[in-house]
Enzyme design. Structure first.
Site, PDB file in Angstrom:
ATOM      1  N   LEU A 136       0.815  -1.323  -0.075  1.00 52.88           N
ATOM      2  CA  LEU A 136       0.127   0.045   0.000  1.00 52.88           C
ATOM      3  C   LEU A 136       0.833   1.241  -0.104  1.00 52.88           C
ATOM      4  O   LEU A 136       1.957   1.316   0.643  1.00 52.88           O
ATOM      5  CB  LEU A 136      -0.973  -0.061   1.348  1.00 52.88           C
ATOM      6  N   ASP A 137       0.533   2.211  -0.578  1.00 48.77           N
ATOM      7  CA  ASP A 137       1.377   3.426  -0.804  1.00 48.77           C
ATOM      8  C   ASP A 137       1.240   4.124   0.815  1.00 48.77           C
ATOM      9  O   ASP A 137       0.552   3.704   1.402  1.00 48.77           O
ATOM     10  CB  ASP A 137       0.457   4.522  -1.607  1.00 48.77           C
ATOM     11  N   LYS A 138       2.465   4.813   1.101  1.00 48.36           N
ATOM     12  CA  LYS A 138       2.558   5.381   2.324  1.00 48.36           C
ATOM     13  C   LYS A 138       1.239   5.925   2.790  1.00 48.36           C
ATOM     14  O   LYS A 138       0.792   5.812   4.084  1.00 48.36           O
ATOM     15  CB  LYS A 138       3.762   6.464   2.342  1.00 48.36           C
ATOM     16  N   THR A 140      -1.889   5.739   2.083  1.00 49.00           N
ATOM     17  CA  THR A 140      -2.987   4.842   1.903  1.00 49.00           C
ATOM     18  C   THR A 140      -3.277   3.954   3.094  1.00 49.00           C
ATOM     19  O   THR A 140      -2.238   3.260   3.402  1.00 49.00           O
ATOM     20  CB  THR A 140      -3.076   3.974   0.452  1.00 49.00           C
ATOM     21  N   ARG A 235      -4.976   5.475  -8.021  1.00 47.63           N
ATOM     22  CA  ARG A 235      -4.924   6.952  -8.410  1.00 47.63           C
ATOM     23  C   ARG A 235      -4.837   7.238  -9.777  1.00 47.63           C
ATOM     24  O   ARG A 235      -5.198   8.526 -10.040  1.00 47.63           O
ATOM     25  CB  ARG A 235      -3.677   7.153  -7.511  1.00 47.63           C
TER      26      ARG A 235
END
Length: 313
Positions: A136-138, A140, A235
Site C-alpha cells: 500500500l502507498d505510504k 493509503t 490513483r
C-alpha cells in the site's frame, strides 16, 4: 559471498511477459535492476538456456536463478504499534495506518511496517520482504496480508499472480460519475516525471472496477476493486477517467468546494492532505486448506470525519 539458487515455474498469469518482469514477480525479494544484471551475467536459465531480459517467457517453463545477496544494512526490529486484524500460523492481516511506509528505502531507512513486523514476529526475517507480498502507498490506509511461512508466501504470490486475491477500497473522488465502470488502461513509469506513474501505451496491463457507494454535492464515495496490482493503480486510473482522488498530492487537483459549502466542510476538504483511499476489504484462499477467508477494516478516523463532513454539507 555464497550464491543462492532459486527455482520456479512460470505460471499462466505471467505467460508472454518479459523475462525481467516475470522474475520480479517470481522473486520479489530482489529488485528488477539486480535481476537484469544477473540475466546479463548468465545467472538466469529458462528451460536450461540463457535468455535476454526482454525475451518473453511461456507458462510452464522452469526458471533457475543464481542470486548473490548484496551486502546490506540488516533490517532492525522496531516497537512500532501494529493493528493486527487476524493472526494464525500461516499469515497475519494488518490494518496499516496512513503515513506508515511499508518497506525501508531511500529516505526511509527505518520506522516502516517491515521494522514493526520484525519486532512483532522475529521469524519473519527469514522470508522475502518479511513476508509482505503486496503493498500500500505510504498515505493509503487499510489491509495488508503477510505470509509467515515459505509455503504461505509461495501460495499468496501465486494467488496474486492468478488474480484470486480480492482487494476492495473506499475512495473519495472529485466529481459525480453517473454510474460505476471499469478502467482498463496500461500503466508504466511516466516518460518525463520518473516519480509518477501514468497511462502509457505499451505499459503493463491494468484493470480497475468501481461502483458508486454514496454521492455528495461535488464528490463521490466509490467502492473500487483491483483486478491487477500496479503501482499507484487506483490513483492513476481514476485520474485518467476524470475522477481524481480527493487530497491526492500527485495525481489530484486543488480542493473543490461545492456551492454553498459550510465552513466545516471547507475546512475538512482543504485540510485533507492525503489521497482519500482506504483498503477496506481483503479476501483470499487460505494457504492452509484453501478455505475462503475475508477481513474488513473500518474507515480510519480522518476518512470517517471527512465523510461525515461531506454528508453534512
Amino acid at each position: 559471498m555464497q550464491r543462492q539458487t532459486h527455482e520456479a515455474v512460470v505460471p499462466e498469469a505471467l505467460a508472454g511477459e518479459r523475462l525481467d518482469r516475470a522474475l520480479a514477480a517470481l522473486f520479489p525479494d530482489y529488485s528488477r535492476s539486480r535481476l537484469q544484471q544477473w540475466i546479463r551475467a548468465g545467472r538466469v536459465a529458462v528451460g536450461g538456456a540463457a535468455r535476454r531480459p526482454r525475451d518473453p517467457v511461456r507458462a510452464g517453463e522452469a526458471v533457475t536463478l543464481e542470486a548473490e545477496p548484496a551486502t546490506e544494512t540488516p533490517l532492525l526490529p522496531e516497537p512500532i504499534p501494529l493493528r493486527i486484524v487476524h493472526e494464525d500460523d500461516a499469515l497475519l492481516v494488518v490494518d496499516k495506518p496512513a503515513g506508515l511506509v511499508v518497506h525501508p528505502g531511500a529516505g526511509n531507512p527505518g520506522g516502516t511496517l517491515v521494522n514493526g513486523l520484525l519486532h512483532y514476529d522475529p521469524a519473519l526475517a527469514a522470508l522475502p520482504r518479511a513476508g509482505i507480498v503486496h503493498r500500500l502507498d505510504k498515505d493509503t490506509s487499510g489491509l495488508l496480508v503477510v505470509a509467515r511461512t515459505y509455503a504461505a508466501h509461495a501460495h499468496l504470490v501465486a494467488e496474486l499472480q492468478e488474480r484470486r486475491v480480492g482487494r476492495t477500497y473506499q475512495a473519495v473522488v472529485v466529481g459525480r460519475p453517473t454510474a460505476g465502470g471499469r478502467v482498463e488502461a496500461p500503466i508504466a513509469r511516466h516518460p518525463r516525471e520518473r516519480k509518477r506513474m501514468a497511462v502509457v501505451s505499451g505499459g503493463r496491463p491494468a484493470a480497475t472496477r468501481y461502483r458508486v457507494a454514496e454521492r455528495f454535492a461535488a464528490h463521490t464515495l466509490l467502492d473500487v476493486a483491483l483486478e491487477t496490482g500496479r503501482t499507484h493503480q487506483i490513483r492513476v486510473h481514476m485520474a485518467h477517467v476524470g475522477l481524481p482522488l480527493l487530497g491526492d498530492p500527485v495525481y489530484g487537483r486543488r480542493p473543490v468546494f461545492p456551492k454553498g459549502a459550510s465552513e466545516a466542510l471547507r475546512e475538512a476538504l482543504g485540510g485533507f492532505r492525503r489521497q482519500a483511499l482506504h483498503a477496506r476489504r481483503l479476501s483470499l484462499r487460505h494457504p492452509d486448506g484453501g478455505a475462503e477467508a475475508a477481513w474488513e477494516a473500518p474507515a480510519p478516523e480522518d476518512l470517517a470525519a471527512l465523510l461525515e463532513a461531506l454528508r453534512g454539507g
